[in-house]
Design an enzyme around this catalytic site. Structure first.
Site, PDB file in Angstrom:
ATOM      1  N   ASN A 150      -6.219 -16.656   2.494  1.00 48.53           N
ATOM      2  CA  ASN A 150      -5.781 -16.746   3.903  1.00 48.53           C
ATOM      3  C   ASN A 150      -6.547 -15.772   4.797  1.00 48.53           C
ATOM      4  OD1 ASN A 150      -4.665 -14.263   3.343  1.00 48.53           O
ATOM      5  ND2 ASN A 150      -2.536 -14.841   3.770  1.00 48.53           N
TER       6      ASN A 150
ATOM      7  N   ASN B 147      -7.140 -10.178   4.315  1.00 42.99           N
ATOM      8  CA  ASN B 147      -7.860  -8.935   3.996  1.00 42.99           C
ATOM      9  C   ASN B 147      -9.279  -9.263   3.536  1.00 42.99           C
ATOM     10  OD1 ASN B 147      -7.961  -6.098   3.829  1.00 42.99           O
ATOM     11  ND2 ASN B 147      -7.632  -6.170   1.616  1.00 42.99           N
TER      12      ASN B 147
ATOM     13  N   SER C 237      -1.717  -4.822 -13.013  1.00 41.07           N
ATOM     14  CA  SER C 237      -2.250  -3.487 -12.731  1.00 41.07           C
ATOM     15  C   SER C 237      -1.708  -2.488 -13.740  1.00 41.07           C
ATOM     16  CB  SER C 237      -1.793  -3.097 -11.322  1.00 41.07           C
ATOM     17  OG  SER C 237      -2.034  -1.730 -11.081  1.00 41.07           O
TER      18      SER C 237
ATOM     19  N   TYR D 153       4.796  -1.964  -4.297  1.00 41.07           N
ATOM     20  CA  TYR D 153       3.605  -2.676  -4.801  1.00 41.07           C
ATOM     21  C   TYR D 153       3.670  -2.783  -6.326  1.00 41.07           C
ATOM     22  CZ  TYR D 153      -1.033  -3.510  -6.569  1.00 41.07           C
ATOM     23  OH  TYR D 153      -2.076  -4.030  -7.299  1.00 41.07           O
TER      24      TYR D 153
ATOM     25  N   LYS E  18       4.197  -6.167  -8.956  1.00 41.68           N
ATOM     26  CA  LYS E  18       3.354  -6.581 -10.092  1.00 41.68           C
ATOM     27  C   LYS E  18       4.215  -6.711 -11.350  1.00 41.68           C
ATOM     28  CE  LYS E  18      -0.552  -6.984  -8.090  1.00 41.68           C
ATOM     29  NZ  LYS E  18      -1.227  -8.261  -8.014  1.00 41.68           N
TER      30      LYS E  18
ATOM     31  N   LEU F  59      -9.840   6.237  -3.822  1.00 44.95           N
ATOM     32  CA  LEU F  59     -10.809   7.334  -3.876  1.00 44.95           C
ATOM     33  C   LEU F  59     -12.249   6.875  -3.573  1.00 44.95           C
ATOM     34  CD1 LEU F  59     -11.427  10.293  -4.573  1.00 44.95           C
ATOM     35  CD2 LEU F  59     -11.734   9.560  -6.950  1.00 44.95           C
TER      36      LEU F  59
ATOM     37  N   PHE G  94      -6.543  15.210  -3.621  1.00 39.18           N
ATOM     38  CA  PHE G  94      -5.082  15.319  -3.693  1.00 39.18           C
ATOM     39  C   PHE G  94      -4.647  16.031  -4.980  1.00 39.18           C
ATOM     40  CE2 PHE G  94      -5.138  11.148  -1.135  1.00 39.18           C
ATOM     41  CZ  PHE G  94      -5.111  11.826   0.074  1.00 39.18           C
TER      42      PHE G  94
ATOM     43  N   ASP H 125       1.630  10.260  -7.367  1.00 38.80           N
ATOM     44  CA  ASP H 125       0.459  10.238  -8.249  1.00 38.80           C
ATOM     45  C   ASP H 125       0.800  10.801  -9.631  1.00 38.80           C
ATOM     46  OD1 ASP H 125      -1.333   9.051  -6.577  1.00 38.80           O
ATOM     47  OD2 ASP H 125      -2.484  10.867  -6.119  1.00 38.80           O
TER      48      ASP H 125
HETATM   49  P1  NAD Z   1      -8.341  -7.728  -1.807  1.00 39.17           P
HETATM   50  O1  NAD Z   1      -7.341  -7.419  -0.750  1.00 39.17           O
HETATM   51  O2  NAD Z   1      -9.756  -7.414  -1.550  1.00 39.17           O
HETATM   52  O3  NAD Z   1      -8.228  -9.272  -2.223  1.00 39.17           O
HETATM   53  C1  NAD Z   1      -7.031 -10.015  -2.121  1.00 39.17           C
HETATM   54  C2  NAD Z   1      -7.365 -11.293  -1.377  1.00 39.17           C
HETATM   55  O4  NAD Z   1      -6.182 -12.085  -1.290  1.00 39.17           O
HETATM   56  C3  NAD Z   1      -7.850 -11.056   0.052  1.00 39.17           C
HETATM   57  O5  NAD Z   1      -9.044 -11.784   0.252  1.00 39.17           O
HETATM   58  C4  NAD Z   1      -6.720 -11.576   0.932  1.00 39.17           C
HETATM   59  O6  NAD Z   1      -7.218 -12.120   2.140  1.00 39.17           O
HETATM   60  C5  NAD Z   1      -6.079 -12.606   0.026  1.00 39.17           C
HETATM   61  N1  NAD Z   1      -4.636 -12.840   0.239  1.00 39.17           N
HETATM   62  C6  NAD Z   1      -3.656 -11.910   0.345  1.00 39.17           C
HETATM   63  N2  NAD Z   1      -2.465 -12.501   0.488  1.00 39.17           N
HETATM   64  C7  NAD Z   1      -2.693 -13.828   0.460  1.00 39.17           C
HETATM   65  C8  NAD Z   1      -1.853 -14.975   0.551  1.00 39.17           C
HETATM   66  N3  NAD Z   1      -0.527 -14.850   0.722  1.00 39.17           N
HETATM   67  N4  NAD Z   1      -2.420 -16.214   0.483  1.00 39.17           N
HETATM   68  C9  NAD Z   1      -3.766 -16.348   0.320  1.00 39.17           C
HETATM   69  N5  NAD Z   1      -4.607 -15.298   0.246  1.00 39.17           N
HETATM   70  C10 NAD Z   1      -4.071 -14.052   0.307  1.00 39.17           C
HETATM   71  O7  NAD Z   1      -7.831  -7.007  -3.149  1.00 39.17           O
HETATM   72  P2  NAD Z   1      -8.571  -6.826  -4.548  1.00 39.17           P
HETATM   73  O8  NAD Z   1      -8.858  -5.390  -4.715  1.00 39.17           O
HETATM   74  O9  NAD Z   1      -9.661  -7.807  -4.684  1.00 39.17           O
HETATM   75  O10 NAD Z   1      -7.375  -7.177  -5.523  1.00 39.17           O
HETATM   76  C11 NAD Z   1      -7.210  -8.466  -6.070  1.00 39.17           C
HETATM   77  C12 NAD Z   1      -5.945  -8.472  -6.916  1.00 39.17           C
HETATM   78  O11 NAD Z   1      -6.060  -7.486  -7.937  1.00 39.17           O
HETATM   79  C13 NAD Z   1      -4.682  -8.141  -6.138  1.00 39.17           C
HETATM   80  O12 NAD Z   1      -3.636  -8.955  -6.629  1.00 39.17           O
HETATM   81  C14 NAD Z   1      -4.434  -6.692  -6.484  1.00 39.17           C
HETATM   82  O13 NAD Z   1      -3.068  -6.355  -6.401  1.00 39.17           O
HETATM   83  C15 NAD Z   1      -4.914  -6.648  -7.923  1.00 39.17           C
HETATM   84  N6  NAD Z   1      -5.322  -5.296  -8.333  1.00 39.17           N
HETATM   85  C16 NAD Z   1      -6.213  -4.604  -7.575  1.00 39.17           C
HETATM   86  C17 NAD Z   1      -6.571  -3.316  -7.951  1.00 39.17           C
HETATM   87  C18 NAD Z   1      -7.525  -2.496  -7.106  1.00 39.17           C
HETATM   88  O14 NAD Z   1      -7.500  -1.278  -7.213  1.00 39.17           O
HETATM   89  N7  NAD Z   1      -8.361  -3.114  -6.270  1.00 39.17           N
HETATM   90  C19 NAD Z   1      -6.032  -2.749  -9.124  1.00 39.17           C
HETATM   91  C20 NAD Z   1      -5.142  -3.509  -9.884  1.00 39.17           C
HETATM   92  C21 NAD Z   1      -4.779  -4.783  -9.468  1.00 39.17           C
HETATM   93  C1  WQD Z   2      -7.525   7.885  -7.724  1.00 33.47           C
HETATM   94  C2  WQD Z   2      -7.481   9.404  -7.813  1.00 33.47           C
HETATM   95  C3  WQD Z   2      -5.864  10.404  -6.361  1.00 33.47           C
HETATM   96  C4  WQD Z   2      -7.817   9.211  -2.613  1.00 33.47           C
HETATM   97  C5  WQD Z   2      -4.116   2.978  -7.042  1.00 33.47           C
HETATM   98  C6  WQD Z   2      -2.867   2.177  -7.231  1.00 33.47           C
HETATM   99  C7  WQD Z   2      -2.978   1.305  -8.439  1.00 33.47           C
HETATM  100  C8  WQD Z   2      -4.254   0.459  -8.392  1.00 33.47           C
HETATM  101  C9  WQD Z   2      -5.462   1.275  -8.115  1.00 33.47           C
HETATM  102  C10 WQD Z   2      -3.819  -1.673  -7.449  1.00 33.47           C
HETATM  103  C11 WQD Z   2      -6.062   9.979  -7.809  1.00 33.47           C
HETATM  104  C12 WQD Z   2      -7.261  10.802  -5.944  1.00 33.47           C
HETATM  105  C13 WQD Z   2      -7.497   9.400  -3.945  1.00 33.47           C
HETATM  106  C14 WQD Z   2      -8.206  10.341  -1.828  1.00 33.47           C
HETATM  107  C15 WQD Z   2      -7.948  11.744  -3.782  1.00 33.47           C
HETATM  108  N1  WQD Z   2      -4.220  -0.498  -7.343  1.00 33.47           N
HETATM  109  N2  WQD Z   2      -7.557  10.639  -4.514  1.00 33.47           N
HETATM  110  N3  WQD Z   2      -8.253  11.552  -2.457  1.00 33.47           N
HETATM  111  O1  WQD Z   2      -3.799   6.091  -7.313  1.00 33.47           O
HETATM  112  O2  WQD Z   2      -5.086   5.739  -9.470  1.00 33.47           O
HETATM  113  O3  WQD Z   2      -4.305   3.796  -8.195  1.00 33.47           O
HETATM  114  O4  WQD Z   2      -5.239   2.075  -6.951  1.00 33.47           O
HETATM  115  O5  WQD Z   2      -3.217  -2.158  -8.359  1.00 33.47           O
HETATM  116  O6  WQD Z   2      -1.837   0.519  -8.460  1.00 33.47           O
HETATM  117  O7  WQD Z   2      -1.769   3.070  -7.379  1.00 33.47           O
HETATM  118  O8  WQD Z   2      -6.159   5.129  -7.298  1.00 33.47           O
HETATM  119  O9  WQD Z   2      -8.168   5.480  -5.927  1.00 33.47           O
HETATM  120  O10 WQD Z   2      -5.898   5.878  -4.892  1.00 33.47           O
HETATM  121  O11 WQD Z   2      -6.741   7.458  -6.612  1.00 33.47           O
HETATM  122  O12 WQD Z   2      -8.006  12.838  -4.294  1.00 33.47           O
HETATM  123  O13 WQD Z   2      -8.460  10.220  -0.634  1.00 33.47           O
HETATM  124  O14 WQD Z   2      -8.123   9.943  -6.647  1.00 33.47           O
HETATM  125  O15 WQD Z   2      -4.971  11.472  -6.202  1.00 33.47           O
HETATM  126  O16 WQD Z   2      -6.078  11.105  -8.653  1.00 33.47           O
HETATM  127  P1  WQD Z   2      -4.765   5.308  -8.086  1.00 33.47           P
HETATM  128  P2  WQD Z   2      -6.765   5.938  -6.081  1.00 33.47           P
END
Ligand code: NAD
Ligand code: WQD
Length: 338
Positions: free
Chosen positions: A32, A35, A124, A149, A153, A200, A218, A295
């Site tokens: 959609n 993001n 995640s 969040y 998940k 980060l 942090f 954290d």
């Molecule tokens: P992202 O925001 O870049 O990608 C998500 C995409 O989904 C975006 O393009 C957004 O426009 C789309 N979207 C959101 N809600 C929607 C909806 N209701 N209908 C259709 N499209 C929608 O995020 P990402 O980093 O690519 O993450 C992808 C997936 O992986 C997510 O589910 C996220 O929770 C999971 N994940 C991400 C991380 C991370 O750190 N990036 C870590 C663990 C899990």
């Molecule tokens: C990493 C490390 C911070 C920012 C999060 C979500 C997790 C997953 C991945 C989606 C930590 C430190 C961070 C900054 C810092 N997302 N930090 N200064 O917290 O491990 O995980 O993203 O599923 O669910 O919780 O990732 O990149 O935010 O942090 O010092 O400005 O960097 O304290 O130690 P995190 P992060």
């Protein structure tokens, strides 16, 4: 194989589409754009000579999904679409549960109607909460999550597990990502966070390119080697390849399949700052600050199960993750906005 990729315009989804096309798999993207930027399609095309079919729409819109399934022959679905900012989820829990939980339920219903029963879900490492020890195996307890969040998940994992137990002809794969970072080595695709980055690596990258003055580290009083938090950073292309390995090895086998996608290596915040300085050729200014609420000290994956059962292992180093992020950030200082 034709794979519906929800959220395929986002950070992980877009890289996965590139790797899929190069592996001979055809992605059909649903997003959609809440993001993401449509420019991603051009970048995928430039790298692969293929412009994926793209439907702009919401996974919570069942009629829209029915339409997509009626037009496309889909073999499996990778479900990336969702909201992912931890802090925002605390302020907007209803939006997070609606997008992430309700969106997944609507998608599963539409899949069942269309007779598509192979689903790979973006979970995640956050579902493990604060682990009792590291490395974290898939058998560790889940559910002790600290924010909406993370709970969304965990809830989707529970819903999909219940679905599998009720209808065991499904193939459901839960992939628990650790900390995805990096960018495509071409420098044309990468993470493009809106506003101030929460994570980060994009924050360091924006400091390095001069968009922000300094990184706030942090906490430097954790029980870790240098006092800063330790995480398992994984290159987004390794993560993308993990999805392809999952599709190929368990995606067609009925079952509830659960894997960590990480490297098995922990790196501290200061390790990442120093690695980035090496990649960009100058210091990255930072200041030591109090811990960020919620954290944990350290978190890294046991990778044995994915290696044994998917035949997949992350290979890209921290040096590659930082070099690729730097190339992307310096070539595209404003992300996909021209
Ligand atoms: P992202 O925001 O870049 O990608 C998500 C995409 O989904 C975006 O393009 C957004 O426009 C789309 N979207 C959101 N809600 C929607 C909806 N209701 N209908 C259709 N499209 C929608 O995020 P990402 O980093 O690519 O993450 C992808 C997936 O992986 C997510 O589910 C996220 O929770 C999971 N994940 C991400 C991380 C991370 O750190 N990036 C870590 C663990 C899990
Ligand atoms: C990493 C490390 C911070 C920012 C999060 C979500 C997790 C997953 C991945 C989606 C930590 C430190 C961070 C900054 C810092 N997302 N930090 N200064 O917290 O491990 O995980 O993203 O599923 O669910 O919780 O990732 O990149 O935010 O942090 O010092 O400005 O960097 O304290 O130690 P995190 P992060």
């Amino acid at each position: 194989m034709n794979v519906l990729v929800t959220g395929g315009m986002g950070y992980i989804g877009s890289h996965t589409c590139v790797q899929m096309i190069q592996a001979g798999i055809t992605p059909v993207i649903v997003d959609n754009l809440c993001n993401a930027n449509k420019e991603v399609l051009n970048r995928i095309q430039a790298l692969t000579d293929v412009t994926p079919v793209f439907y702009q729409g919401d996974v919570r819109d069942e009629a829209f999904l029915d339409h997509v399934f009626s037009e496309q022959e889909i073999d499996a679905v990778i479900h990336f679409a969702g909201l992912k900012a931890v802090g925002e989820s605390v302020a907007k829990p209803l939006e997070y549960y609606d997008n992430n939980v309700n969106g997944s339920l609507v998608l599963a219903r539409a899949m069942r109607k269309a007779g598509v029963k192979s689903l790979v879900f973006s979970s995640s490492a956050t579902v493990y909460g604060d682990p009792a020890s590291v490395p974290i195996t898939e058998a560790f307890p889940t559910g002790n999550t600290t924010n909406p969040y993370g709970r969304s998940k965990y809830m989707v994992e529970q819903c999909l597990s219940d679905l599998f137990h009720a209808e065991p002809d499904w193939s459901i794969t839960l992939l628990r990502y650790f900390n995805p970072v990096g960018a495509h080595p071409s420098g044309t695709m990468g993470e493009d966070p809106k506003g101030i980055p929460n994570n980060l690596m994009p924050f360091i990258a924006q400091v390095a390119v001069g968009r922000r003055a300094e990184l706030a580290v942090f906490g430097n009083d954790y029980p870790t080697s240098d006092g800063t938090g330790v995480r398992d950073y994984i290159h987004v292309l390794d993560l993308a390849d993990g999805h392809i390995a999952a599709l190929n090895s368990v995606g067609a086998k009925a079952g509830l399949h659960i894997y960590n996608l990480g490297t098995g290596q922990g790196s501290s915040v200061l390790d990442m700052v120093h690695a980035f300085a090496n990649a960009c050729g100058h210091d990255v200014p930072y200041k030591l600050c109090p811990r960020r609420p919620g954290d944990i000290a350290e978190c890294w994956a046991s990778t044995e199960k994915a290696e044994a059962e998917l035949g997949w292992k992350a290979t890209r180093t921290i040096a590659q993750m930082t070099a690729d992020t730097w190339l992307w950030q310096s070539n595209n200082p404003n992300g996909y906005e021209k």
